[in-house]
Structure formats: C-alpha cells, structure tokens
Design a protein around this motif. Structure first.
Motif, PDB file in Angstrom:
ATOM      1  N   THR A   1       0.843  -1.193   0.000  1.00  0.00           N
ATOM      2  CA  THR A   1       0.000   0.000   0.000  1.00  0.00           C
ATOM      3  C   THR A   1       0.879   1.243   0.000  1.00  0.00           C
ATOM      4  O   THR A   1       1.969   1.242   0.587  1.00  0.00           O
ATOM      5  N   GLU A   2       0.401   2.303  -0.639  1.00  0.00           N
ATOM      6  CA  GLU A   2       1.161   3.550  -0.698  1.00  0.00           C
ATOM      7  C   GLU A   2       0.216   4.734  -0.529  1.00  0.00           C
ATOM      8  O   GLU A   2      -0.859   4.787  -1.126  1.00  0.00           O
TER       9      GLU A   2
ATOM     10  N   GLU B   1       3.802   1.898   2.692  1.00  0.00           N
ATOM     11  CA  GLU B   1       3.216   1.084   3.748  1.00  0.00           C
ATOM     12  C   GLU B   1       3.438  -0.409   3.511  1.00  0.00           C
ATOM     13  O   GLU B   1       2.784  -1.244   4.139  1.00  0.00           O
ATOM     14  N   ASP B   2       4.358  -0.768   2.618  1.00  0.00           N
ATOM     15  CA  ASP B   2       4.631  -2.179   2.338  1.00  0.00           C
ATOM     16  C   ASP B   2       5.194  -2.852   3.587  1.00  0.00           C
ATOM     17  O   ASP B   2       6.001  -2.272   4.329  1.00  0.00           O
ATOM     18  N   ARG B   3       4.777  -4.089   3.809  1.00  0.00           N
ATOM     19  CA  ARG B   3       5.293  -4.839   4.956  1.00  0.00           C
ATOM     20  C   ARG B   3       4.963  -6.319   4.801  1.00  0.00           C
ATOM     21  O   ARG B   3       4.120  -6.700   3.982  1.00  0.00           O
ATOM     22  N   ASP B   4       5.616  -7.122   5.607  1.00  0.00           N
ATOM     23  CA  ASP B   4       5.295  -8.544   5.748  1.00  0.00           C
ATOM     24  C   ASP B   4       4.936  -8.800   7.204  1.00  0.00           C
ATOM     25  O   ASP B   4       5.553  -8.228   8.113  1.00  0.00           O
ATOM     26  N   GLU B   5       3.961  -9.633   7.415  1.00  0.00           N
ATOM     27  CA  GLU B   5       3.542  -9.975   8.772  1.00  0.00           C
ATOM     28  C   GLU B   5       3.022 -11.406   8.788  1.00  0.00           C
ATOM     29  O   GLU B   5       2.823 -12.026   7.737  1.00  0.00           O
TER      30      GLU B   5
ATOM     31  N   ARG C   1     -12.160  -5.779  16.772  1.00  0.00           N
ATOM     32  CA  ARG C   1     -11.335  -4.665  16.297  1.00  0.00           C
ATOM     33  C   ARG C   1     -11.477  -4.527  14.780  1.00  0.00           C
ATOM     34  O   ARG C   1     -10.518  -4.685  14.024  1.00  0.00           O
ATOM     35  N   GLN C   2     -12.696  -4.243  14.354  1.00  0.00           N
ATOM     36  CA  GLN C   2     -12.987  -4.049  12.933  1.00  0.00           C
ATOM     37  C   GLN C   2     -12.364  -5.154  12.084  1.00  0.00           C
ATOM     38  O   GLN C   2     -12.474  -6.331  12.407  1.00  0.00           O
ATOM     39  N   PHE C   3     -11.672  -4.778  10.989  1.00  0.00           N
ATOM     40  CA  PHE C   3     -11.103  -5.769  10.082  1.00  0.00           C
ATOM     41  C   PHE C   3      -9.623  -6.020  10.352  1.00  0.00           C
ATOM     42  O   PHE C   3      -8.874  -6.417   9.459  1.00  0.00           O
ATOM     43  N   ASN C   4      -9.177  -5.805  11.582  1.00  0.00           N
ATOM     44  CA  ASN C   4      -7.787  -6.065  11.943  1.00  0.00           C
ATOM     45  C   ASN C   4      -7.479  -7.553  11.756  1.00  0.00           C
ATOM     46  O   ASN C   4      -8.102  -8.416  12.371  1.00  0.00           O
ATOM     47  N   GLY C   5      -6.525  -7.859  10.878  1.00  0.00           N
ATOM     48  CA  GLY C   5      -6.186  -9.243  10.591  1.00  0.00           C
ATOM     49  C   GLY C   5      -7.106  -9.905   9.593  1.00  0.00           C
ATOM     50  O   GLY C   5      -6.868 -11.050   9.192  1.00  0.00           O
ATOM     51  N   VAL C   6      -8.176  -9.220   9.192  1.00  0.00           N
ATOM     52  CA  VAL C   6      -9.135  -9.763   8.216  1.00  0.00           C
ATOM     53  C   VAL C   6      -8.864  -9.173   6.836  1.00  0.00           C
ATOM     54  O   VAL C   6      -8.818  -9.895   5.835  1.00  0.00           O
ATOM     55  N   ILE C   7      -8.712  -7.849   6.769  1.00  0.00           N
ATOM     56  CA  ILE C   7      -8.273  -7.166   5.550  1.00  0.00           C
ATOM     57  C   ILE C   7      -7.000  -6.409   5.927  1.00  0.00           C
ATOM     58  O   ILE C   7      -7.041  -5.234   6.315  1.00  0.00           O
ATOM     59  N   PRO C   8      -5.843  -7.079   5.862  1.00  0.00           N
ATOM     60  CA  PRO C   8      -4.605  -6.528   6.436  1.00  0.00           C
ATOM     61  C   PRO C   8      -4.201  -5.156   5.927  1.00  0.00           C
ATOM     62  O   PRO C   8      -3.665  -4.344   6.680  1.00  0.00           O
ATOM     63  N   PHE C   9      -4.426  -4.848   4.637  1.00  0.00           N
ATOM     64  CA  PHE C   9      -3.904  -3.581   4.124  1.00  0.00           C
ATOM     65  C   PHE C   9      -4.640  -2.363   4.693  1.00  0.00           C
ATOM     66  O   PHE C   9      -4.156  -1.231   4.580  1.00  0.00           O
TER      67      PHE C   9
END
Length: 371
Positions: A240-241, A265-269, A335-343
């Motif tokens: 994401t940018e 906002e690029d990352r790996d998790e 917590r909304q879409f935390n971990g569901v829609i990561p970006f």
C-alpha cells in the motif's frame, strides 16, 4: 452501484432456487465454515450472500465509538456503512479432498474515503486421519491463498486531505480559500495561489495484500452435533502507498514537511488463529452454526497499537428443500477488520481500530451431486 450489486445477488439466488438436480445427503453445509465436513466425490455446493451494515444494524455502536477518532470536518453520517455480496463454491474432488473458492465484494464508508474491497480465496481441504464412516474423530488440513485488493482512491476534498496529512505529521495542516491553498507547519502559515497550479490531492494506491495459510482442524460428529477445534497460521505480504502532489505545491520554506510522500506502507507480517466451530442439525429443517476465533498478529513495533482480534460468527439455515437452504447470519469483529483485511491497517489508521464492528448477511445455498 449499490443497486446493481443487490440485483446481481438476488438474480443469482433466484437461479439457485430454480435449480432442479438434488443431492441426497444429510443436512450439513460447508459454506466457509472452518470445520471437518466433506462433500464427497462429485458433491457441489454453491452459496450466494448479500452483506449489509448500516445505522439500523449498528448494534455495536460503531459510529459512536469510531467517530471520536476522526477529525470533526470529515465525520460522516454514513460512517461504517457497508454493503456487498459474496459467492462461495465447494466441490468434492475426491472422497477426502474438497476444493473451496470464494469471492467477496464490500463497499465500506470509512469517513475520509469510500473504499471498495475485493477478496478472492482458493483452498483445498484434505483428510489426514480417521475420515469415513465409523472413523471419527476427523483430522483435516486446509491450505490456501487469500487476496484482498482495492482500487486506487484519490480525494481532493480539503478536509479529507488535511485529515490525512495530520496523520503523517500532526503539526502540518492544509486549508484553502477561493483563490489559494494555505499551508502551516504549526508556527508559520504560507499561501500558494490555485491559479496555475494543479489541484491538491492525496491518494491511496496499490492497496492489496496476499496471505498464504494452513489450518488444522480436529472434529468429531456426535449425533446431530458436529464440534470442531482448529488452529491456523498465515503469512501476509501487504502492499500500500499513500501519495500526494504536496511536494509540487509547497513553498520552499516548508517543503521538507512533504518529503515523506510517497509514504510506503509495504510490509510482511504473520498471524496465528485459534478457535472452534460448532454445527448442529436442528428440528424443522434448521441448521445452526457458531464459529469463534482469536487472531494474534506479529508486526513491527511501529504497527503495534492493536495486534489481535476476536471474531464471532453465527448463522441459522433453513432447508427449503433437500437441496436448497436459506440462511441468515452475522459476524462480530472486536477490532474491525484487523487481521481480516490486512492492508486497511497501517501507521496512519491503526489508532482507529479499537472499535467493535458487525456485518449481517442473507443468502441461499444449493447442493448437488454431479457424478
């Protein structure tokens, strides 16, 4: 757009209801449940859902809790509204091997921007131990890939722009008059004429994430009750940018404030998920399903505001015929879409994720034997 999505889902549901071929089997459904049930070779299950959240359905007071995190100028009366559709397909490739495909479209009002999410998932479920009649409990492995993506979003409303730039730098602010843009670093206000300059904008680009996951499920049928315990591991790549043409417009004296753009906002998790799923055959042709999961996310320190989520999903299905079921359900997110829609989770948005959220759904499932 909202009407077209609803019409498409309704048309598909009508098509399912008109289907004639039936599959003579017990009243169990795969849907997207993290269970240990198999269709059997040649079994086909297709589901279509309509997804909705609005002020009437906002039983978790999302608007009341989320609005405090937004700038007053960008607070929207439709904050948190969602509508969309979902298509699920399950197919029995072999007696102990099932394929799963899923596509979802969600349109979500986030206050500063209205975002359309596209989600696609493909997975395979393989029996590992004790499958077949008289060989319970069942141990199965699901392996798959999930992709979330959104179109680029660009906005030129000055209040929305100011909300974003203040998240990047709290001392920085942007205002406008009929003839000029006004920029402040907290102590100095400088102006730039609109004439001869491009229109100021901020854009979210390349919003997407890809997750590969493995899920191990242990289940055992107990008469009309089928409980399951599962654990899941997933690795996610987020791209994401956040970009802006601010550097082109800022006066030289405060131009360094905008050197942060574009914000990468690029990352790996990765994450671990554990939970249970319970399916029960009920009287009057009803089938109940209850699913709970806890997600724990591993991210870098600058993304650690909220690193978990609780998700509870409940659904009740009514079998109109041996092959067709109508279902009504809902999903609660702590917590909304935390971990569901990561970006959707990034350095600028993470502080707003401590809010309960819920989505309702209505749909049909059809099952057939296509051997």
């Amino acid at each position: 757009m909202k009407g077209r999505v609803g019409l498409a889902v309704v048309a598909f549901l009508v098509g399912l209801a008109a289907a004639v071929p039936a599959r003579a089997n017990e009243a169990w459904l795969l849907r997207d449940y993290p269970g240990s049930f198999f269709l059997g070779r040649g079994g086909l299950e297709i589901s279509a859902d309509y997804l909705l959240m609005n002020g009437t359905l906002d039983v978790f007071n999302f608007r009341g809790s989320a609005v405090s995190t937004l700038d007053p100028e960008v607070r929207s009366p439709s904050l948190g509204d969602l509508y969309g559709g979902r298509l699920l397909v399950n197919y029995g490739l072999f007696p102990e091997t099932n394929l799963h495909f899923e596509y979802s479209y969600r349109d979500l009002e986030l206050g500063v921007v209205d975002v359309q999410f596209h989600t696609a998932e493909a997975s395979v479920r393989q029996g590992l131990l004790g499958n077949g009649p008289g060989k319970e409990p069942l141990l199965v492995l699901d392996a798959g890939v999930r992709i979330n993506k959104s179109n680029d979003e660009s906005f030129t409303n000055i209040s929305h722009i100011n909300a974003w730039v203040k998240q990047v730098d709290p001392d920085f602010s942007v205002r406008e008059t009929d003839s000029e843009y006004q920029f402040s670093d907290g102590s100095t206000v400088l102006s730039v004429p609109k004439a001869g300059n491009p229109r100021l904008e901020v854009a979210l680009r390349d919003m997407q994430d890809v997750t590969a996951f493995l899920r191990l499920t242990l289940g055992s049928r107990l008469g009309n009750f089928w409980p399951n315990l599962y654990v899941e591991y997933g690795a996610t790549s987020v791209r994401t940018e956040l970009d802006s043409n601010l550097p082109e417009l800022l006066p030289e004296e405060i131009r360094p404030l905008a050197e942060v753009f574009p914000v990468d906002e690029d990352r790996d998790e990765h994450y671990w998920k554990g939970g249970f799923d319970m399916q029960a055959a009920l009287p009057l042709g009803l089938l109940g399903n209850l699913d709970y999961s806890y997600i724990r996310l591993s991210r870098s320190d600058d993304l650690s505001d909220f690193d978990d989520n609780h998700i509870l999903s409940a659904e009740l299905s009514y079998f109109l015929t041996d092959t067709l079921a109508l279902h009504l359900g809902g999903t609660y997110y702590r917590r909304q879409f935390n971990g569901v829609i990561p970006f959707t989770y990034n350095r600028q948005s993470q502080s707003s994720f401590d809010n309960d959220y819920g989505v309702a759904r209505l749909g049909l499932s059809g099952t057939w034997d296509i051997n």
